[in-house]
Design a protein around this motif. Structure first.
Motif, mmCIF file in Angstrom:
data_model
loop_
_atom_site.group_PDB
_atom_site.id
_atom_site.type_symbol
_atom_site.label_atom_id
_atom_site.label_comp_id
_atom_site.label_asym_id
_atom_site.label_seq_id
_atom_site.Cartn_x
_atom_site.Cartn_y
_atom_site.Cartn_z
ATOM 1 N N ALA A 127 0.821 -1.217 0.000
ATOM 2 C CA ALA A 127 0.000 0.000 0.000
ATOM 3 C C ALA A 127 0.857 1.271 0.000
ATOM 4 O O ALA A 127 0.916 1.999 0.989
ATOM 5 N N TYR A 128 1.510 1.518 -1.138
ATOM 6 C CA TYR A 128 2.286 2.757 -1.300
ATOM 7 C C TYR A 128 1.351 3.836 -1.827
ATOM 8 O O TYR A 128 1.328 4.113 -3.032
ATOM 9 N N ARG A 129 0.595 4.464 -0.927
ATOM 10 C CA ARG A 129 -0.470 5.372 -1.352
ATOM 11 C C ARG A 129 0.028 6.521 -2.212
ATOM 12 O O ARG A 129 -0.684 6.999 -3.104
ATOM 13 N N ALA A 130 1.281 6.998 -1.967
ATOM 14 C CA ALA A 130 1.783 8.149 -2.730
ATOM 15 C C ALA A 130 1.842 7.849 -4.228
ATOM 16 O O ALA A 130 1.749 8.764 -5.050
ATOM 17 N N GLN A 131 1.974 6.563 -4.571
ATOM 18 C CA GLN A 131 2.039 6.199 -5.988
ATOM 19 C C GLN A 131 0.659 6.169 -6.647
ATOM 20 O O GLN A 131 0.527 5.847 -7.826
ATOM 21 N N TYR A 132 -0.380 6.498 -5.870
ATOM 22 C CA TYR A 132 -1.749 6.595 -6.410
ATOM 23 C C TYR A 132 -2.304 8.005 -6.191
ATOM 24 O O TYR A 132 -3.496 8.245 -6.368
#
Ligand code: NAD
Length: 338
Positions: free
Chosen positions: A126-131
């Motif tokens: 869950a690497y949110r920054a990449q979304y």
């Protein structure tokens, strides 16, 4: 069709950010909860319209395999538990979305990847920054050449860790549950950003660490760690990570024609981009978007369309491998090749 997600670990991040984000999802909904606290689970189940028969605890979790309402297991537990629950979820025949950092060790990461592969299930970190729209816009502008050739990056992430004041920080200062200190929790944002902004993998790292041994918070995990990454094209990144300074989540990309600032870069709801060159500065208009919902929908779409997630287990492993190299560089005072 919306896929059913089981939330494992109903702590601060799950309750305050992720669970509320499902209302903005097109392909994901909460269908089960896993918690050690029955009262909390019952209350949240009522709030989110989850059937009480879909509440699990950590002992009967494996019986989730018999529940067709659950497609994806989302692990929001302390880092030291990510591997165990990812592997148990895969064995239960469920796809896994796991919070960052992936796990305490490279070996754990590899076992998570292997377990999901063996089960024929997706694994996404869950690497949110990449979304998140501002980060995606930064990447697009860099790739288009708006900054000219990128030469260097600085990235800083830090906040005050407060295990006596914030329940969610109690495990963060315990090596067994957190894997390490600020680098595992926050420096990983600087590291991951340096990788997605350049689109390259570092080949060499150096690092310095500083932790006050008299401070009880830093008995087991590090406070501050500064690290430098050398990329194959010659780009250098200088990153800082801290558990003892006021909140910061920013980066700057320096090109031959212009620089790009994102500050905050990896906040939950607020981002600001500034681009500067010899003629002055501009602040591009970018619309804030729900990065949490985008991330959850991406996981669901990958399952529905049988696609590999943009941030699969291998992405999580790459960061953990680099984090271990950074720790080694700090410990030995030597450059570490990766
Ligand atoms: P938290 O302590 O609030 O939540 C963890 C939950 O796990 C709690 O409900 C706790 O009761 C439960 N738990 C189960 N077994 C436990 C055990 N043996 N020891 C301790 N707790 C146990 O922490 P959090 O801040 O919500 O973090 C949870 C996860 O989410 C971590 O992996 C963290 O790195 C990640 N996180 C990600 C972001 C992000 O922006 N992507 C932000 C915050 C946290």
């Amino acid at each position: 069709k919306k896929l059913g997600f089981a939330i494992v670990g109903l702590g601060k991040f799950a309750q305050e950010q992720m669970m509320p984000a499902f209302k903005d999802c097109k392909y994901a909904r909460i269908t089960a909860l896993v918690s050690g606290s029955p009262d909390k689970a019952k209350k949240l189940a009522a709030e989110y319209g989850v059937d009480a028969k879909n509440i699990y605890n950590y002992r009967n979790f494996d019986s989730i395999k018999d529940n067709p309402a659950v497609d994806v297991v989302y692990i929001v537990l302390p880092v030291g538990l990510h591997a165990e629950y990812t592997i148990r979820a895969a064995k239960a025949g469920k796809h896994v979305l796991c919070e960052k950092p992936m796990a305490n060790t490279e070996k754990d990461c590899q076992q998570m990847i292997d377990a999901c592969q063996k089960a024929g299930k997706k694994l996404m970190i869950a690497y949110r920054a990449q979304y998140e729209p501002f980060n995606l816009e930064a990447i697009a502008r860099i790739r288009k050449g708006e900054l000219g050739k990128v030469m260097q990056i600085t990235a800083d992430h830090g906040r005050i860790v407060d295990p006596t004041g914030d329940q969610a920080d109690t495990w963060r200062v315990q090596k067994k549950l957190a894997g390490g200190g600020s680098l595992m929790d926050l420096g990983i944002y600087s590291l991951n950003a340096a990788r997605y902004l350049t689109g390259e993998e570092p080949v060499e790292v150096t690092a310095l660490e500083m932790s006050d041994q008299a401070d009880p918070r830093f008995k087991e995990v590090e406070d501050r760690i500064h690290f430098t990454l050398r990329f194959p094209s010659g780009i250098l990144a200088t990153c800082t990570s801290s558990y003892s300074t006021e909140g910061v989540k920013r980066y700057r990309v320096f090109g031959q024609k212009a620089w790009l600032d994102l500050d905050p870069a990896t906040d939950y709801y607020e981002h600001k981009m500034v681009i500067g060159d010899k003629d002055g500065q501009q602040q591009p208009k970018i619309k804030e978007g729900n990065q949490f919902a985008a991330e959850l929908d991406h996981m669901a779409e990958c399952v529905l369309q049988n696609k590999t997630p943009k941030t699969p287990g291998e992405e999580g492993l790459k960061d953990i491998r680099l984090i271990m190299a950074i720790y080694e560089a700090a410990r030995t005072g030597k450059k570490v090749k990766v």
